[in-house]
Scaffold this active site. Structure first.
Site, PDB file in Angstrom:
ATOM      1  N   ARG A 207      -8.053 -15.942  -8.436  1.00 36.40           N
ATOM      2  CA  ARG A 207      -7.325 -15.391  -7.279  1.00 36.40           C
ATOM      3  C   ARG A 207      -8.297 -14.763  -6.288  1.00 36.40           C
ATOM      4  O   ARG A 207      -9.156 -13.963  -6.678  1.00 36.40           O
ATOM      5  CB  ARG A 207      -6.301 -14.347  -7.761  1.00 36.40           C
ATOM      6  CG  ARG A 207      -4.921 -14.932  -7.938  1.00 36.40           C
ATOM      7  CD  ARG A 207      -3.966 -13.947  -8.521  1.00 36.40           C
ATOM      8  NE  ARG A 207      -3.756 -12.744  -7.720  1.00 36.40           N
ATOM      9  CZ  ARG A 207      -2.786 -11.873  -7.937  1.00 36.40           C
ATOM     10  NH1 ARG A 207      -1.930 -12.077  -8.917  1.00 36.40           N
ATOM     11  NH2 ARG A 207      -2.667 -10.802  -7.185  1.00 36.40           N
TER      12      ARG A 207
ATOM     13  N   ARG B 216      -7.046  -2.883  -2.098  1.00 38.63           N
ATOM     14  CA  ARG B 216      -5.632  -2.917  -2.524  1.00 38.63           C
ATOM     15  C   ARG B 216      -5.200  -1.581  -3.098  1.00 38.63           C
ATOM     16  O   ARG B 216      -4.060  -1.150  -2.908  1.00 38.63           O
ATOM     17  CB  ARG B 216      -5.427  -4.034  -3.555  1.00 38.63           C
ATOM     18  CG  ARG B 216      -5.466  -5.403  -2.914  1.00 38.63           C
ATOM     19  CD  ARG B 216      -5.771  -6.474  -3.932  1.00 38.63           C
ATOM     20  NE  ARG B 216      -4.689  -6.683  -4.867  1.00 38.63           N
ATOM     21  CZ  ARG B 216      -4.827  -7.373  -5.994  1.00 38.63           C
ATOM     22  NH1 ARG B 216      -5.976  -7.896  -6.329  1.00 38.63           N
ATOM     23  NH2 ARG B 216      -3.794  -7.532  -6.785  1.00 38.63           N
TER      24      ARG B 216
ATOM     25  N   LYS C 108       2.929  -5.261 -13.806  1.00 35.22           N
ATOM     26  CA  LYS C 108       4.295  -5.569 -13.330  1.00 35.22           C
ATOM     27  C   LYS C 108       4.700  -6.995 -13.719  1.00 35.22           C
ATOM     28  O   LYS C 108       5.772  -7.205 -14.271  1.00 35.22           O
ATOM     29  CB  LYS C 108       4.382  -5.427 -11.793  1.00 35.22           C
ATOM     30  CG  LYS C 108       4.051  -4.052 -11.265  1.00 35.22           C
ATOM     31  CD  LYS C 108       4.255  -3.961  -9.769  1.00 35.22           C
ATOM     32  CE  LYS C 108       3.278  -4.789  -8.962  1.00 35.22           C
ATOM     33  NZ  LYS C 108       1.887  -4.281  -8.953  1.00 35.22           N
TER      34      LYS C 108
ATOM     35  N   ARG D 199      -9.028 -10.435 -14.832  1.00 37.25           N
ATOM     36  CA  ARG D 199      -8.083 -11.486 -14.441  1.00 37.25           C
ATOM     37  C   ARG D 199      -8.732 -12.447 -13.445  1.00 37.25           C
ATOM     38  O   ARG D 199      -8.529 -13.647 -13.522  1.00 37.25           O
ATOM     39  CB  ARG D 199      -6.812 -10.869 -13.821  1.00 37.25           C
ATOM     40  CG  ARG D 199      -5.782 -11.925 -13.450  1.00 37.25           C
ATOM     41  CD  ARG D 199      -4.482 -11.331 -12.961  1.00 37.25           C
ATOM     42  NE  ARG D 199      -4.622 -10.700 -11.661  1.00 37.25           N
ATOM     43  CZ  ARG D 199      -3.642 -10.047 -11.029  1.00 37.25           C
ATOM     44  NH1 ARG D 199      -2.459  -9.919 -11.608  1.00 37.25           N
ATOM     45  NH2 ARG D 199      -3.834  -9.522  -9.850  1.00 37.25           N
TER      46      ARG D 199
ATOM     47  N   ARG E 192       7.333  -2.597  -1.537  1.00 32.93           N
ATOM     48  CA  ARG E 192       5.972  -2.054  -1.542  1.00 32.93           C
ATOM     49  C   ARG E 192       5.777  -1.030  -0.427  1.00 32.93           C
ATOM     50  O   ARG E 192       4.699  -0.466  -0.292  1.00 32.93           O
ATOM     51  CB  ARG E 192       4.979  -3.197  -1.364  1.00 32.93           C
ATOM     52  CG  ARG E 192       4.320  -3.628  -2.690  1.00 32.93           C
ATOM     53  CD  ARG E 192       3.333  -4.736  -2.384  1.00 32.93           C
ATOM     54  NE  ARG E 192       2.307  -4.868  -3.375  1.00 32.93           N
ATOM     55  CZ  ARG E 192       2.378  -5.706  -4.413  1.00 32.93           C
ATOM     56  NH1 ARG E 192       3.437  -6.450  -4.615  1.00 32.93           N
ATOM     57  NH2 ARG E 192       1.360  -5.787  -5.254  1.00 32.93           N
TER      58      ARG E 192
HETATM   59  P1  B4P Z   1      -0.291  -8.161 -13.840  1.00 33.72           P
HETATM   60  O1  B4P Z   1       0.928  -8.022 -14.657  1.00 33.72           O
HETATM   61  O2  B4P Z   1      -0.660  -9.542 -13.384  1.00 33.72           O
HETATM   62  O3  B4P Z   1      -0.325  -7.218 -12.552  1.00 33.72           O
HETATM   63  P2  B4P Z   1       0.628  -6.999 -11.332  1.00 33.72           P
HETATM   64  O4  B4P Z   1       0.853  -5.532 -11.313  1.00 33.72           O
HETATM   65  O5  B4P Z   1       1.816  -7.896 -11.381  1.00 33.72           O
HETATM   66  O6  B4P Z   1      -0.321  -7.543 -10.131  1.00 33.72           O
HETATM   67  P3  B4P Z   1      -0.489  -7.475  -8.576  1.00 33.72           P
HETATM   68  O7  B4P Z   1       0.048  -6.197  -7.997  1.00 33.72           O
HETATM   69  O8  B4P Z   1      -1.947  -7.759  -8.428  1.00 33.72           O
HETATM   70  O9  B4P Z   1       0.180  -8.698  -7.927  1.00 33.72           O
HETATM   71  P4  B4P Z   1       1.292  -9.147  -6.881  1.00 33.72           P
HETATM   72  O10 B4P Z   1       1.403 -10.579  -7.188  1.00 33.72           O
HETATM   73  O11 B4P Z   1       2.522  -8.325  -6.947  1.00 33.72           O
HETATM   74  O12 B4P Z   1      -1.485  -7.536 -14.671  1.00 33.72           O
HETATM   75  C1  B4P Z   1      -2.826  -7.553 -14.235  1.00 33.72           C
HETATM   76  C2  B4P Z   1      -3.779  -7.937 -15.353  1.00 33.72           C
HETATM   77  O13 B4P Z   1      -3.741  -6.964 -16.384  1.00 33.72           O
HETATM   78  C3  B4P Z   1      -3.438  -9.270 -16.006  1.00 33.72           C
HETATM   79  O14 B4P Z   1      -4.596 -10.004 -16.207  1.00 33.72           O
HETATM   80  C4  B4P Z   1      -2.801  -8.885 -17.342  1.00 33.72           C
HETATM   81  O15 B4P Z   1      -3.043  -9.821 -18.362  1.00 33.72           O
HETATM   82  C5  B4P Z   1      -3.481  -7.569 -17.641  1.00 33.72           C
HETATM   83  N1  B4P Z   1      -2.603  -6.646 -18.382  1.00 33.72           N
HETATM   84  C6  B4P Z   1      -1.271  -6.468 -18.187  1.00 33.72           C
HETATM   85  N2  B4P Z   1      -0.798  -5.535 -19.034  1.00 33.72           N
HETATM   86  C7  B4P Z   1      -1.882  -5.104 -19.774  1.00 33.72           C
HETATM   87  C8  B4P Z   1      -2.052  -4.138 -20.819  1.00 33.72           C
HETATM   88  N3  B4P Z   1      -1.025  -3.433 -21.287  1.00 33.72           N
HETATM   89  N4  B4P Z   1      -3.290  -3.940 -21.307  1.00 33.72           N
HETATM   90  C9  B4P Z   1      -4.347  -4.654 -20.842  1.00 33.72           C
HETATM   91  N5  B4P Z   1      -4.260  -5.597 -19.862  1.00 33.72           N
HETATM   92  C10 B4P Z   1      -3.031  -5.820 -19.338  1.00 33.72           C
HETATM   93  O16 B4P Z   1       0.677  -8.929  -5.393  1.00 33.72           O
HETATM   94  C11 B4P Z   1      -0.412  -9.645  -4.826  1.00 33.72           C
HETATM   95  C12 B4P Z   1      -0.530  -9.436  -3.302  1.00 33.72           C
HETATM   96  O17 B4P Z   1       0.603 -10.048  -2.609  1.00 33.72           O
HETATM   97  C13 B4P Z   1      -0.489  -7.988  -2.765  1.00 33.72           C
HETATM   98  O18 B4P Z   1      -1.769  -7.367  -2.810  1.00 33.72           O
HETATM   99  C14 B4P Z   1       0.025  -8.190  -1.288  1.00 33.72           C
HETATM  100  O19 B4P Z   1      -1.014  -8.575  -0.410  1.00 33.72           O
HETATM  101  C15 B4P Z   1       1.010  -9.334  -1.416  1.00 33.72           C
HETATM  102  N6  B4P Z   1       2.412  -8.854  -1.570  1.00 33.72           N
HETATM  103  C16 B4P Z   1       3.187  -9.019  -2.702  1.00 33.72           C
HETATM  104  N7  B4P Z   1       4.388  -8.438  -2.534  1.00 33.72           N
HETATM  105  C17 B4P Z   1       4.387  -7.874  -1.283  1.00 33.72           C
HETATM  106  C18 B4P Z   1       5.331  -7.094  -0.557  1.00 33.72           C
HETATM  107  N8  B4P Z   1       6.520  -6.762  -1.088  1.00 33.72           N
HETATM  108  N9  B4P Z   1       5.013  -6.671   0.704  1.00 33.72           N
HETATM  109  C19 B4P Z   1       3.820  -6.998   1.248  1.00 33.72           C
HETATM  110  N10 B4P Z   1       2.874  -7.715   0.604  1.00 33.72           N
HETATM  111  C20 B4P Z   1       3.141  -8.154  -0.662  1.00 33.72           C
END
Ligand code: B4P
Length: 191
Positions: free
Chosen positions: A134, A145, A14, A128, A89
């Site tokens: 993190r 998660r 994302k 990551r 979420r």
């Molecule tokens: P990212 O792009 O970093 O993943 P994400 O889906 O954004 O991450 P996440 O869900 O963990 O984080 P968030 O901050 O929203 O990609 C992950 C990895 O994969 C990276 O290293 C990237 O380089 C790699 N990658 C990406 N694309 C790739 C591809 N095509 N091929 C190979 N590798 C690839 O949430 C963190 C926490 O915050 C949650 O668990 C929750 O506790 C809290 N939170 C956030 N929003 C909330 C909400 N609305 N309500 C309640 N809690 C919330």
């Protein structure tokens, strides 16, 4: 205006795809995960509370995240639109987002759901974690998660499917390949 929700399990890409969407469409990026991590970094009361949930892989309670987002949307200028990354979420967050946008006669135009298998999600997040440091990127928390995602977040797919705005996209491939598919869907929409 164009309001996009980028949706998917933890590690589905994302944040990665949001950065490219911002560059391509000039949208305001709203990442609740990033906002919460900034609060933790600044050691605020909200940050301390958020950390107690995030470090266990749980969601921060709806009322806190919804208030935080409502305040932020009110402060931001309505120009080209928003990309909501990691919000909503839960179904109550989805309903709250509709209300926040409808105050401005706006709505969510499309929900891009990145589909990635659990095994790949776990591998990406462990990788990551080695770089990001993190606290939630370790195997035990990642597995927690994922359970939270299937229990609390994935029902939103039904919610958005019922609204006719869900686009499921294969989230496996190179970052650019995935982005091209997303770009195609959005370009069809704004044509
Ligand atoms: P990212 O792009 O970093 O993943 P994400 O889906 O954004 O991450 P996440 O869900 O963990 O984080 P968030 O901050 O929203 O990609 C992950 C990895 O994969 C990276 O290293 C990237 O380089 C790699 N990658 C990406 N694309 C790739 C591809 N095509 N091929 C190979 N590798 C690839 O949430 C963190 C926490 O915050 C949650 O668990 C929750 O506790 C809290 N939170 C956030 N929003 C909330 C909400 N609305 N309500 C309640 N809690 C919330």
């Amino acid at each position: 205006m164009l309001n996009i929700v980028i949706f998917g399990a933890p590690g589905s890409g994302k944040g990665t795809q949001s950065e490219k969407l911002v560059a391509r469409y000039g949208l305001q990026h709203v990442s609740t995960g990033e906002i919460l991590r900034d609060e933790i970094e600044a050691n605020t009361e909200l940050g301390k509370l958020a950390e107690s949930y995030m470090s266990r892989g749980e969601l921060v309670p709806d009322c806190i995240v919804i208030d935080m987002l409502d305040n932020l949307i009110e402060k931001k200028k309505y120009e080209k639109g928003f990309i909501f990354d990691g919000f909503p979420r839960t179904v109550p967050q989805g309903e709250a987002l509709n209300k926040m946008l409808s105050k401005h006669d706006e709505n969510v135009n499309v929900v891009i759901s990145l589909e990635v298998k659990d095994e790949e999600l776990i591998n990406r997040l462990i990788k990551r974690g080695k770089i990001s440091g993190r606290s939630d990127d370790n195997r035990e928390t990642i597995e927690a998660r994922l359970k939270v995602y299937y229990r609390q977040t994935s029902p939103l797919k039904l919610f958005y499917r019922a609204h006719g705005i869900l686009k499921e996209i294969d989230g496996i491939g190179t970052v650019d390949e995935i982005f091209r598919t997303i770009e195609y869907e959005i370009d069809q929409l704004i044509k």
